[in-house]
Design an enzyme around this catalytic site. Structure first.
Site, short mmCIF file in Angstrom:
data_model
loop_
_atom_site.label_atom_id
_atom_site.label_comp_id
_atom_site.label_asym_id
_atom_site.label_seq_id
_atom_site.Cartn_x
_atom_site.Cartn_y
_atom_site.Cartn_z
CE1 TYR A 243 -3.05 -16.29 -4.49
CE2 TYR A 243 -4.31 -14.59 -3.33
CZ TYR A 243 -3.46 -15.91 -3.04
OH TYR A 243 -2.84 -16.15 -2.00
O1 UGB Z 1 -4.34 -12.31 2.63
C1 UGB Z 1 -4.18 -12.84 1.46
O2 UGB Z 1 -4.62 -13.69 1.08
C2 UGB Z 1 -3.30 -12.15 0.58
O3 UGB Z 1 -2.44 -11.18 1.28
C3 UGB Z 1 -1.70 -10.63 0.45
O4 UGB Z 1 -2.23 -9.89 -0.26
P1 UGB Z 1 -2.35 -8.16 0.20
O5 UGB Z 1 -3.20 -8.17 1.38
O6 UGB Z 1 -2.82 -7.57 -1.18
O7 UGB Z 1 -1.00 -7.72 0.35
P2 UGB Z 1 -0.05 -6.66 -0.07
O8 UGB Z 1 0.25 -6.89 -1.67
O9 UGB Z 1 1.00 -6.72 0.68
O10 UGB Z 1 -0.94 -5.23 0.03
C4 UGB Z 1 -1.19 -4.72 1.44
C5 UGB Z 1 -1.98 -3.48 1.25
O11 UGB Z 1 -0.98 -2.44 0.49
C6 UGB Z 1 -1.62 -1.76 -0.35
N1 UGB Z 1 -0.90 -1.75 -1.53
C7 UGB Z 1 0.20 -2.43 -2.03
C8 UGB Z 1 1.00 -2.10 -2.80
C9 UGB Z 1 1.25 -0.86 -3.16
O12 UGB Z 1 2.18 -0.44 -4.03
N2 UGB Z 1 0.39 -0.01 -2.62
C10 UGB Z 1 -0.21 -0.28 -1.67
O13 UGB Z 1 -1.15 0.67 -0.98
C11 UGB Z 1 -2.75 -2.99 -0.94
O14 UGB Z 1 -3.77 -2.23 -1.58
C12 UGB Z 1 -3.20 -3.55 0.33
O15 UGB Z 1 -4.18 -2.75 0.60
C13 UGB Z 1 -0.77 -11.39 -0.48
O16 UGB Z 1 -0.02 -10.56 -1.28
C14 UGB Z 1 -1.55 -12.50 -0.96
O17 UGB Z 1 -0.75 -13.52 -1.94
C15 UGB Z 1 -2.56 -13.14 -0.35
O18 UGB Z 1 -1.86 -14.14 0.20
#
Ligand code: UGB
Length: 432
Positions: A243
């Site tokens: 991504y």
């Molecule tokens: O800033 C971005 O550019 C991206 O932001 C977002 O990605 P992330 O920051 O990964 O958000 P998100 O999935 O909510 O996980 C948040 C936290 O929860 C943790 N996480 C997640 C799922 C879970 O089951 N458990 C968990 O601990 C996980 O490890 C993480 O630490 C957008 O989805 C992406 O499309 C893009 O825009």
């Protein structure tokens, strides 16, 4: 008596061969000639069959394209033009891609409310529940924003839109989102974030006038960068997920179009955007659903059991950043695919500047929902996640006064209120 043709096809009786040999060279020549012409006839037959199959297929394809196309026609053009009408002096007409998405809906609404013209395009794919996207479409429709159903890879549709409206700006938000899903379906990232982006830029470059483009990059481009907070000048050549790699590629691709064709380009690195009408695949959303349903949630932990942290950014702050970017984007300089002079190329972080750990996010949700989460802590799998994000936003502040004002506590309260009004306590099904 077997015919000559049968002889050619079934020359298997040993006795026959003897007889044929005794007829000498003349007979051999005729056999050989007859065999070649038969093969020739068969080849002709097969070619004709293949050609008619292919032309039938293309007829079926173009027919189905024609009949299944949900765009075109006088009524459709009228809807597009009405939606693109500008109702304030100095306003803009904006094509918003991904308009039925989370950020797309909020940005479209804000533009429309201040009097700008807005036309949306969205393919309503099923990455997450399309009924939420349709509900967002209804919301936009009630405010006079028309969303065309179509894919940004469809250059005929994009050409048609630019023939119908002289868009001054494109707010490009259509993308395959999600960090971890890239391991499951890598090609969907190439389809939307690379191929779709190029199709859109090709159309923008030839449009006359060329629009200015503001588009969604991502905080994930910082990858394994550990300079804190993340500044736009930090290295972004160590992506941790496909991504992130496609978003980084988007930054390079848009630079090329800026350089060669004079397109004005602004890339916005969004930091984990959340809020009402959000994306069900994101942690804050799926945690809320699971807590309400009494299901366990998985909380990832980094090396040495360090909590992961994100610079969670509230949607209204992101919208202000998007509008600020559009307002200051500057004009594209090219026309008819030819550059006339240098055009702006900008990249901004749009974050909140105060990272919060994932367990803290969960405890805020527990408080707002008045329910306890069943938590499973697991080591962060090697699936593209990064341990933390933290935005330096001084560039956006200087350029267009970007100043986030919503902390996670307040923003999640608004999200939970929306979630309960939309899904109710019976979770999963919209109440209306
Ligand atoms: O800033 C971005 O550019 C991206 O932001 C977002 O990605 P992330 O920051 O990964 O958000 P998100 O999935 O909510 O996980 C948040 C936290 O929860 C943790 N996480 C997640 C799922 C879970 O089951 N458990 C968990 O601990 C996980 O490890 C993480 O630490 C957008 O989805 C992406 O499309 C893009 O825009």
């Amino acid at each position: 008596m077997p015919s000559a043709l049968e002889d050619e096809l079934f020359p298997s009786t040993p006795g026959k061969f003897k007889i044929e040999r005794s007829h000498g060279m003349n007979r051999q020549f005729h056999r050989c000639f007859a065999s070649t012409s038969t093969m020739f006839l068969w080849a002709l037959f097969l070619i004709a069959l293949t050609a008619s199959y292919l032309s039938f297929q293309s007829f079926v394809d173009s027919g189905s394209r024609y009949f299944s196309a949900s765009w075109g026609g006088i009524q459709w053009e009228k809807q597009v033009r009405n939606s693109a009408q500008i109702h304030r002096s100095g306003g803009m007409s904006v094509l918003v891609t991904g308009a039925a998405g989370f950020v797309g809906t909020h940005v479209s609404l804000a533009l429309k409310k201040r009097g700008d013209g807005v036309v949306g395009i969205d393919n309503f794919n099923s990455y997450y529940d399309p009924s939420l996207k349709k509900a967002r479409r209804s919301l936009l429709k009630s405010h006079g924003v028309f969303i065309v159903e179509g894919d940004i890879n469809d250059n005929r549709l994009l050409d048609k839109l630019f023939d119908t409206v002289a868009f001054t700006h494109v707010m490009h938000l259509a993308a395959q989102a999600g960090v971890r899903y890239a391991m499951e379906n890598p090609h969907s990232y190439v389809h939307s974030n690379i191929a779709g982006l190029i199709t859109l830029l090709e159309v923008c470059k030839t449009a006359n006038p060329q629009p200015s483009i503001v588009w969604a990059s991502s905080s994930s481009v910082y990858g394994l960068n550990d300079n804190v907070p993340f500044s736009e000048s930090d290295r972004t050549d160590q992506p941790a997920s496909l991504y992130a790699a496609t978003k980084k590629a988007g930054e390079e691709i848009t630079h090329t179009y800026n350089h060669i064709y004079g397109l004005s380009v602004t890339g916005l690195r969004f930091f984990t955007v959340y809020g009402p009408w959000g994306r069900p695949d994101m942690a804050y959303f799926s945690f809320t659903r699971n807590i309400l349903q009494g299901k366990p949630i998985t909380i990832y932990r980094g090396k040495n059991r360090v909590d992961l942290a994100r610079d969670f950014t509230y949607i209204d702050d992101i919208v202000k950043g998007c509008l600020g970017s559009l307002d200051t984007s500057g004009k594209s300089t090219g026309s008819g695919g030819k550059k006339r002079g240098p055009a702006p190329y900008r990249i901004f972080n749009l974050g909140n500047t105060s990272p919060v750990t994932v367990p803290t996010l969960v405890s805020i949700l527990e408080r707002h929902l008045k329910m306890k989460a069943k938590k499973n802590f697991v080591d962060m799998p090697g699936n593209g996640d990064v341990p933390f994000t933290h935005a330096n936003i001084s560039l956006a502040r200087r350029e267009f006064g970007y100043k986030p004002t919503t902390d996670l506590q307040t923003g999640l309260k608004k999200f939970v209120r929306w979630y309960l009004s939309y899904y109710g306590y019976n979770h999963g099904k919209p109440v209306n």
